[in-house]
Scaffold this motif. Structure first.
Motif, short mmCIF file in Angstrom:
data_model
loop_
_atom_site.label_atom_id
_atom_site.label_comp_id
_atom_site.label_asym_id
_atom_site.label_seq_id
_atom_site.Cartn_x
_atom_site.Cartn_y
_atom_site.Cartn_z
N ASP A 55 0.86 -1.18 0.00
CA ASP A 55 0.00 0.00 0.00
C ASP A 55 0.89 1.23 0.00
O ASP A 55 2.13 1.13 0.10
CB ASP A 55 -0.91 -0.02 1.23
N GLU A 56 0.29 2.40 -0.10
CA GLU A 56 1.03 3.64 -0.03
C GLU A 56 0.51 4.49 1.11
O GLU A 56 -0.62 4.33 1.57
CB GLU A 56 0.92 4.42 -1.34
N LYS A 76 5.54 10.54 0.11
CA LYS A 76 4.80 9.31 -0.17
C LYS A 76 5.76 8.12 -0.14
O LYS A 76 6.83 8.15 -0.72
CB LYS A 76 4.11 9.39 -1.52
N GLU A 78 5.79 3.58 -0.19
CA GLU A 78 5.04 2.40 -0.56
C GLU A 78 5.70 1.17 0.03
O GLU A 78 6.92 1.12 0.19
CB GLU A 78 4.98 2.24 -2.09
N ARG A 81 2.24 -2.13 4.68
CA ARG A 81 1.72 -1.09 5.56
C ARG A 81 0.91 -1.70 6.71
O ARG A 81 -0.05 -2.42 6.49
CB ARG A 81 0.84 -0.13 4.77
N SER A 200 9.44 -0.74 3.26
CA SER A 200 9.68 -0.74 1.82
C SER A 200 11.10 -1.21 1.52
O SER A 200 11.90 -1.42 2.43
CB SER A 200 9.47 0.67 1.25
#
Length: 334
Positions: A55-56, A76, A78, A81, A200
């Protein structure tokens, strides 16, 4: 005035919520767990939990503006999450809670990127960063989870921190404030804590390619061999092109031993639910068997795909390094 009136209407509409909501909050919601390696504030209870394999999220690096503009400055990110809503013990302040989180993160090697306290530094109505229905932070489910920070929000404190280790980047966002809850007053008049991690990048691949000879020796001695050169993206079961060298060696072994039959077993870390990971690990094992059959001519009848999820770890799942070791494909002699 309009915002206050809207919140009053929300409160009135929820005044007849089920009596079960008014009970004490002394147990974590089923299926929830702390972020691996990051302890909770002592005595806190998990009200809401959500794990997304990919997800971001927007990391705040400046004060909250409003629901339309979001943060004054953000970044932002990614990855995997995890979002958790904790309810702290009734007699604790947001100052005490946040200082404990900051100390814990510093001990783990995290670097603070942004922090603030009170609305002057964090932004007016910063509680809407969670509560507002347009915000992607808000957790769904029971109304008591959705309506955290929905009424009075006092002494808000915010912290964003990052840990970059061995190619894996962990970004943590912590928001704590004494708040009232429009769904249940028993969940209000105390500090709620929203904690988010976005993991990430990937661990540096230090695992060497296992050639056919080594695989055969391991199978003869132990009946199994762990392979880290078969790669998949987050939450996906398609074998990545970079896996070809390892697949070639697997095919070479099977062709050199025509009487050998094997189980191809998929393993995951403990992120996500067990049922989901069992299905994911099985799909991955099936994808490996399919690739060996289609691209390398190995007879399908010699391979049986199985998925064990996180039921057979080879390392602790408390760290990303350990989780990387647990994400693997194994050949097991039938």
């Amino acid at each position: 005035m309009i915002r206050r009136a809207a919140r009053l209407l929300v409160l009135l509409s929820l005044c007849c919520a089920p009596a079960a909501l008014a009970g004490k909050y002394d147990q974590d919601v089923p299926g929830s767990k702390d972020i691996p390696g990051l302890p909770r504030y002592e005595g806190s209870v998990i009200l809401g939990y959500k794990l997304d394999q990919y997800d971001e999220a927007a990391l705040p690096l400046g004060k909250w503006v409003n629901a339309s503009a979001g943060w004054e400055k953000s970044e932002k990110v990614e990855g995997r999450r995890t979002r958790i809503l904790y309810l702290a013990p009734p007699d604790r302040s947001s100052l005490e809670v946040m200082r404990n989180y900051k100390t814990a993160l510093q001990k783990l090697g995290y670097q603070t990127r942004f922090e603030c306290s009170d609305e002057a530094e964090c932004g007016r109505s910063v509680g809407n960063a969670y509560f507002n229905s347009a915000a992607r932070n808000r957790l769904g489910g029971k109304q008591v989870v959705e309506y955290a920070f929905s009424l009075a929000v006092e002494d808000p404190r915010l912290l964003t921190a990052r840990l970059d280790k061995d190619g894996a980047i962990s970004d943590v966002f912590v928001f704590a404030a004494r708040q009232d809850n429009a769904a249940d007053s028993a969940a209000g008049r105390r500090v709620a804590v929203f904690v988010q991690e976005v993991l990430s990048g990937s661990m540096e691949n230090k695992m060497v390619l296992v050639d056919a000879g080594e695989m055969g020796k391991s199978l003869d001695e132990r009946g199994r061999v762990a392979l880290y050169g078969v790669l998949f993206d987050f939450d996906r079961s398609e074998v990545k092109p970079e896996s070809r060298p390892q697949l070639e060696e697997m095919a070479k072994l099977l062709k050199a031993k025509p009487g050998l039959k094997v189980y191809i077993v998929g393993h995951t870390d403990n992120q996500g639910g067990l049922d989901y990971n069992l299905k994911l690990s099985h799909r991955r094992a099936e994808a490996v068997a399919a690739a060996l059959a289609k691209d390398f001519g190995v007879a399908s009848g010699r391979m049986s795909a199985k998925g064990l999820a996180n039921l057979a770890p080879v390392a602790s799942n408390a760290s990303e390094e350990g989780r990387a070791k647990n994400r693997r494909v194994e050949l097991v002699e039938q």
